[in-house]
Design an enzyme around this catalytic site. Structure first.
Site, PDB file in Angstrom:
ATOM      1  N   CYS A   1       1.052  -1.252  -0.031  1.00 50.62           N
ATOM      2  CA  CYS A   1       0.204  -0.324   0.280  1.00 50.62           C
ATOM      3  C   CYS A   1       0.551   1.271   0.248  1.00 50.62           C
ATOM      4  O   CYS A   1       1.860   1.294   0.441  1.00 50.62           O
ATOM      5  CB  CYS A   1      -0.776  -0.087   1.311  1.00 50.62           C
ATOM      6  SG  CYS A   1      -2.098  -1.236   1.206  1.00 50.62           S
TER       7      CYS A   1
ATOM      8  N   SER B   1       2.667   7.791 -14.416  1.00 43.35           N
ATOM      9  CA  SER B   1       3.546   9.194 -14.181  1.00 43.35           C
ATOM     10  C   SER B   1       5.610   8.612 -14.102  1.00 43.35           C
ATOM     11  O   SER B   1       6.273   9.149 -14.517  1.00 43.35           O
ATOM     12  CB  SER B   1       3.211   9.941 -13.500  1.00 43.35           C
ATOM     13  OG  SER B   1       4.044  10.891 -14.113  1.00 43.35           O
TER      14      SER B   1
ATOM     15  N   GLN C   1      -0.173  16.210  -1.063  1.00 44.67           N
ATOM     16  CA  GLN C   1      -0.546  15.281  -2.217  1.00 44.67           C
ATOM     17  C   GLN C   1      -0.491  16.327  -3.451  1.00 44.67           C
ATOM     18  O   GLN C   1      -0.069  17.246  -3.066  1.00 44.67           O
ATOM     19  CB  GLN C   1      -1.576  14.480  -1.817  1.00 44.67           C
ATOM     20  CG  GLN C   1      -2.247  13.200  -1.534  1.00 44.67           C
ATOM     21  CD  GLN C   1      -3.579  12.698  -2.020  1.00 44.67           C
ATOM     22  OE1 GLN C   1      -3.955  13.575  -2.206  1.00 44.67           O
ATOM     23  NE2 GLN C   1      -3.795  11.988  -0.655  1.00 44.67           N
ATOM     24  N   ARG C   2       0.441  15.801  -4.591  1.00 44.06           N
ATOM     25  CA  ARG C   2       0.167  16.398  -5.435  1.00 44.06           C
ATOM     26  C   ARG C   2       1.209  17.389  -5.727  1.00 44.06           C
ATOM     27  O   ARG C   2       1.751  18.516  -6.462  1.00 44.06           O
ATOM     28  CB  ARG C   2      -0.996  16.973  -6.544  1.00 44.06           C
ATOM     29  CG  ARG C   2      -2.260  16.380  -6.012  1.00 44.06           C
ATOM     30  CD  ARG C   2      -2.915  17.083  -7.261  1.00 44.06           C
ATOM     31  NE  ARG C   2      -2.677  16.788  -8.832  1.00 44.06           N
ATOM     32  CZ  ARG C   2      -3.328  17.389  -9.972  1.00 44.06           C
ATOM     33  NH1 ARG C   2      -5.140  17.554  -9.879  1.00 44.06           N
ATOM     34  NH2 ARG C   2      -3.226  17.162 -11.201  1.00 44.06           N
ATOM     35  N   LYS C   3       2.357  17.241  -4.851  1.00 48.54           N
ATOM     36  CA  LYS C   3       3.343  17.921  -4.688  1.00 48.54           C
ATOM     37  C   LYS C   3       4.680  17.454  -5.290  1.00 48.54           C
ATOM     38  O   LYS C   3       6.333  17.728  -5.088  1.00 48.54           O
ATOM     39  CB  LYS C   3       4.332  18.754  -3.179  1.00 48.54           C
ATOM     40  CG  LYS C   3       2.948  19.197  -2.982  1.00 48.54           C
ATOM     41  CD  LYS C   3       3.085  19.706  -1.724  1.00 48.54           C
ATOM     42  CE  LYS C   3       2.222  21.135  -1.194  1.00 48.54           C
ATOM     43  NZ  LYS C   3       1.417  21.230  -0.139  1.00 48.54           N
ATOM     44  N   GLY C   4       4.844  15.630  -5.742  1.00 50.85           N
ATOM     45  CA  GLY C   4       5.796  15.504  -5.943  1.00 50.85           C
ATOM     46  C   GLY C   4       6.248  13.512  -5.409  1.00 50.85           C
ATOM     47  O   GLY C   4       7.193  12.873  -5.385  1.00 50.85           O
TER      48      GLY C   4
ATOM     49  N   GLU D   1       1.552  -3.518  -5.590  1.00 60.65           N
ATOM     50  CA  GLU D   1       0.767  -4.777  -5.998  1.00 60.65           C
ATOM     51  C   GLU D   1      -1.276  -4.247  -5.910  1.00 60.65           C
ATOM     52  O   GLU D   1      -1.393  -3.511  -6.005  1.00 60.65           O
ATOM     53  CB  GLU D   1       0.136  -5.452  -4.225  1.00 60.65           C
ATOM     54  CG  GLU D   1      -0.227  -6.253  -3.498  1.00 60.65           C
ATOM     55  CD  GLU D   1      -0.550  -6.362  -2.122  1.00 60.65           C
ATOM     56  OE1 GLU D   1       0.191  -6.416  -1.604  1.00 60.65           O
ATOM     57  OE2 GLU D   1      -2.448  -6.464  -1.604  1.00 60.65           O
TER      58      GLU D   1
ATOM     59  N   LYS E   1       5.642   9.934  -6.267  1.00 64.52           N
ATOM     60  CA  LYS E   1       6.891   9.254  -7.084  1.00 64.52           C
ATOM     61  C   LYS E   1       8.333   9.641  -6.293  1.00 64.52           C
ATOM     62  O   LYS E   1       8.639   8.773  -7.015  1.00 64.52           O
ATOM     63  CB  LYS E   1       7.401  10.539  -8.508  1.00 64.52           C
ATOM     64  CG  LYS E   1       6.387  10.254  -9.146  1.00 64.52           C
ATOM     65  CD  LYS E   1       5.999  10.836 -10.117  1.00 64.52           C
ATOM     66  CE  LYS E   1       6.054  12.261 -10.667  1.00 64.52           C
ATOM     67  NZ  LYS E   1       5.645  13.197 -11.918  1.00 64.52           N
TER      68      LYS E   1
ATOM     69  N   LEU F   1       0.779   5.502   0.273  1.00 64.80           N
ATOM     70  CA  LEU F   1       0.167   6.546   0.343  1.00 64.80           C
ATOM     71  C   LEU F   1       0.732   8.030   0.708  1.00 64.80           C
ATOM     72  O   LEU F   1       1.662   8.173   1.667  1.00 64.80           O
ATOM     73  CB  LEU F   1      -0.542   6.485   1.945  1.00 64.80           C
ATOM     74  CG  LEU F   1      -1.741   7.485   2.317  1.00 64.80           C
ATOM     75  CD1 LEU F   1      -3.410   7.833   1.480  1.00 64.80           C
ATOM     76  CD2 LEU F   1      -2.206   7.642   4.051  1.00 64.80           C
TER      77      LEU F   1
END
Ligand code: ACO
Ligand code: ZN
Length: 511
Positions: free
Chosen positions: A365, A412, A373-376, A399, A379, A367
Site C-alpha cells: 500500500c 507517471s 499530495q500533488r507535490k511530487g 500490489e 513519486k 499513501l
C-alpha cells in the site's frame, strides 16, 4: 389487542406516499443529485438513509465518480422526478435496499472481526478532490493519441546523433529488443484503469489472508459509508475519504485527534495535549534509514512495532478504498516518509511492503497524506521503493489492484523513468541508432517487465519494423520530459544517503 386499521386509514397512508415522494426513496434507488462543486446533477445511488435533527439525510454515491466524493445530502439536492427504483427480482435483500446496495454485514478481517461503526452523519461538505480523476486519465490518454498522430506525421527515419539528454530538433529513435513479435501484449500488470464506482485496477488477485491491507472481495454497505468526520494530525485538519474501522465511540466525534508521531488517537484536543506531554516520540518509531535535507525515511517492522503499524493502517484506510483492513501487520515492513523541522519529524506518507512476496511486489500500500499530495511526494515514495528493490537485486511491482490515483502516479513514474533511460541510450560504434533491450530497461530501473511493456504500449511509441521494434520519441515528448525534470521540486532519492541492507526474510525462519 391488535389495532384494527380502517380502509380510510390505509388510503391515507398510500396517499401520503404519493403526496410525499421523498418517503418513496429507499436505499438502492438511483436518481440525479446536485453535486455542489460542479453544480451538475450526475446520477447517484442512495447507499443509506438516516434522520438528523428531524430531517431525512441520504448518503449517496455518484455513479461515475470515485467513492471519495460520496456524501450525505438533504432532500433539496435530490431530483425525484427521475428516480429509478431498485429491481427486486434478482434475489436482492428486501429491507436494506435493492440490488444496488449490498446487505449490511459484519466485516471479517483476517480472523479478527473489525468493529463496524455506525455511520453517523457528518456535516455536509464539498468533495475533497474535486471531480473524478477520470478526466485526468482521459486527458493523458488523449495526449498519447495526439502524440501518436504527430509522430506518424514526422518521418520515421530521422535519427538523433547525440544520445545525451537534449531538446532535439527532431524525433529520437531507439531500437528495442526483448519483446516477442507482434501483437503486443494489450494488458500488463497495471492494466486499464477502472475509475468511478469500482476503484480497482485491472487484475483482481485473490485477497491475501495475512495482509495488513488487502484487496477486498465484497462491498458491504457499512464500509461504504465514511464514518470519521474529521481528523487532526499535527497542524492539519483532514477530511477522510473512506471508511476505516476505528472504534465505534470515535466515530461519534466531530474530530478525532491523532498524535502525529505515534499515531495514537484521542477524543479531544485536551486529551491529545496530555498525551503529547508523555509521548516519547518526535519521529516514527523504527530506524531512520535515509535522510537528505529535511526528508527522512523510517523503516518499521510490523511485528516489532505492532501498535504503530496498526494505527498507521487505520489512518491509511481513511484514504484507501480498494483495500480491506487486516490486523496482522507481522508480515510487513513499513517505510514512513517524514519532513523535519525544529518541532519534529512530520509524517508525509508511507508505503508498506511484504517481507516475502511470492509475486515480486515491492509495495503493498502506498499513501501520501492529502495535505502533501500533488507535490511530487508520491513519486518520491515510489522511487524509494525501487531503490530498495535495486539493493535487493530484483525487479518489483506494486500490489494490484491499484487505485485510480495509484495508477496515475505509477504511470507517471514509469513513463519518466523509462524516458530517462531511452533518451540517454548510447549509440554504439557501427550502430545506426541506440539499441536497448527490455531486460536492460528492467535492470536499470528495477521496474518489472510487464510494467515496462505496459508503459511503452500505453505511450504508443512502438512501431514494429523489419523484425524489430523501433521506438520513436516525438520531440515534444522529450521536451516535456526535460521540462518536468527541470521543474521537479522534490529532489530525487540520493542513493548515497541510504543506510540500509536488504534482508533475506526467507532465510530468517521467523519474521
Ligand atoms: N488528479 C489528477 N492527477 C493526479 C492527482 C489527482 N487528484 N493526484 C496525483 N496526480 C498525478 C500527478 O499530477 C502526477 O502526475 P504528473 O507527474 O504526470 O504530473 C502523479 O499523479 C503523481 O503525483 P505526486 O504528487 O507524485 O503524487 P502524490 O503525492 O499526490 O501521491 C498517491 C499519489 C500516493 C497515489 C496519492 O494520491 C494517495 O495517497 N492517494 C490515496 C491512496 C491511494 O490511492 N494510494 C495508491 C493505492 S495503490 C497501492 O497501494 C499499490
Ligand atoms: Zn504519541
Amino acid at each position: 389487542m391488535v389495532p384494527v386499521m380502517s380502509t380510510g386509514d390505509m388510503l391515507d397512508e398510500s396517499n401520503s406516499a404519493i403526496l410525499d415522494p421523498i418517503s418513496s426513496v429507499t436505499e438502492g434507488c438511483r436518481l440525479p443529485v446536485l453535486m455542489m462543486s460542479s453544480q451538475e446533477w450526475p446520477l447517484a445511488e442512495v447507499i443509506s438513509i438516516a434522520e438528523k435533527d428531524h430531517q431525512k439525510m441520504f448518503y449517496i454515491h455518484y455513479i461515475d465518480y470515485n467513492k471519495r466524493l460520496d456524501e450525505w445530502v438533504d432532500e433539496s439536492r435530490l431530483d425525484l422526478r427521475k428516480i429509478q427504483y431498485p429491481r427486486r427480482d434478482l434475489g436482492a435483500p428486501s429491507n436494506t435496499g435493492g440490488f444496488n446496495t449490498p446487505k449490511k454485514l459484519q466485516v471479517s478481517s483476517g480472523g479478527t472481526v473489525s468493529r463496524p461503526a455506525s455511520p453517523g452523519i457528518p456535516a455536509p461538505h464539498d468533495p475533497i478532490t474535486g471531480p473524478s480523476v477520470l478526466a485526468a486519465l482521459q486527458l493523458k490518454q488523449q495526449k498519447y493519441k495526439k502524440r501518436k498522430i504527430e509522430s506518424l506525421e514526422t518521418p520515421v527515419t530521422v535519427q538523433e546523433e547525440a544520445p545525451t539528454r537534449r531538446s532535439s530538433l527532431s524525433d529520437l529513435e531507439v531500437s528495442i529488443s526483448g519483446i516477442d513479435a507482434p501483437p503486443l501484449p494489450s494488458t500488463a500488470s497495471s492494466g486499464t484503469p477502472a475509475v468511478g464506482n469500482h476503484c480497482t485496477g485491472a487484475t483482481n488477485h485473490a485477497p491475501r489472508q495475512t495482509g495488513s491491507l488487502a484487496a477486498h472481495t465484497e462491498d458491504h454497505a457499512i464500509t461504504r459509508i465514511k464514518n470519521i468526520r474529521m481528523i487532526e494530525l499535527g497542524q492539519y485538519r483532514i477530511k477522510p475519504w473512506y471508511f476505516s474501522p476505528y472504534p465505534e465511540e470515535i466515530t461519534e466525534l466531530d474530530c478525532v485527534y491523532l498524535c502525529e508521531y505515534c499515531l495514537k488517537f484521542r477524543k479531544s484536543f485536551k486529551c491529545l495535549q496530555r498525551h503529547l506531554q508523555k509521548c516519547p516520540y518526535r519521529h516514527p518509531p523504527g530506524n531512520e534509514i535515509y535522510r537528505k535535507g529535511t526528508i527522512s525515511f523510517f523503516e518499521l517492522d510490523g511485528r516489532k512495532n505492532k501498535l504503530y503499524s496498526q494505527n498507521l493502517c487505520l489512518l491509511a484506510k481513511l484514504f484507501l478504498d480498494h483495500k480491506t483492513l487486516y490486523y496482522d501487520t507481522d508480515p510487513f515492513l513499513f517505510y514512513v516518509m517524514t519532513e523535519c523541522d525544529n518541532r519534529g519529524y512530520h509524517i508525509v506518507g508511507y508505503f508498506s511492503k511484504e517481507k516475502e512476496s511470492s509475486e515480486d511486489y515491492n509495495v503493498a500500500c502506498i499513501l501520501t497524506l492529502p495535505p502533501y499530495q500533488r507535490k511530487g511526494y508520491g513519486k518520491l515514495l515510489i522511487e524509494f521503493s525501487y531503490v530498495l528493490s535495486k539493493h535487493e537485486g530484483k525487479t518489483g511491482s506494486p500490489e494490484k489492484p491499484l487505485s485510480d490515483l495509484g495508477l496515475l502516479s505509477y504511470r507517471s513514474y514509469w513513463k519518466h523513468t523509462i524516458l530517462d533511460i531511452l533518451i540517454n541510450a548510447k549509440t554504439l560504434d557501427g550502430q545506426e541508432k541506440p539499441l536497448i533491450t527490455i531486460n536492460e530497461i528492467c535492470d536499470q530501473t528495477k521496474i518489472k517487465k510487464e510494467d515496462v511493456i505496459s508503459t511503452l504500449t500505453t505511450m504508443e511509441l512502438m512501431n514494429y519494423y523489419r523484425g524489430q521494434y523501433i521506438l520513436t520519441l516525438p520531440r515534444d515528448l522529450v521536451d516535456a520530459h526535460n521540462k518536468a525534470v527541470a521543474e521537479r521540486k522534490v529532489p530525487k532519492i540520493d542513493d548515497t544517503c541510504l543506510h540500509w541492507k536488504a534482508k533475506d526474510w526467507a532465510k530468517r525462519g521467523k519474521w
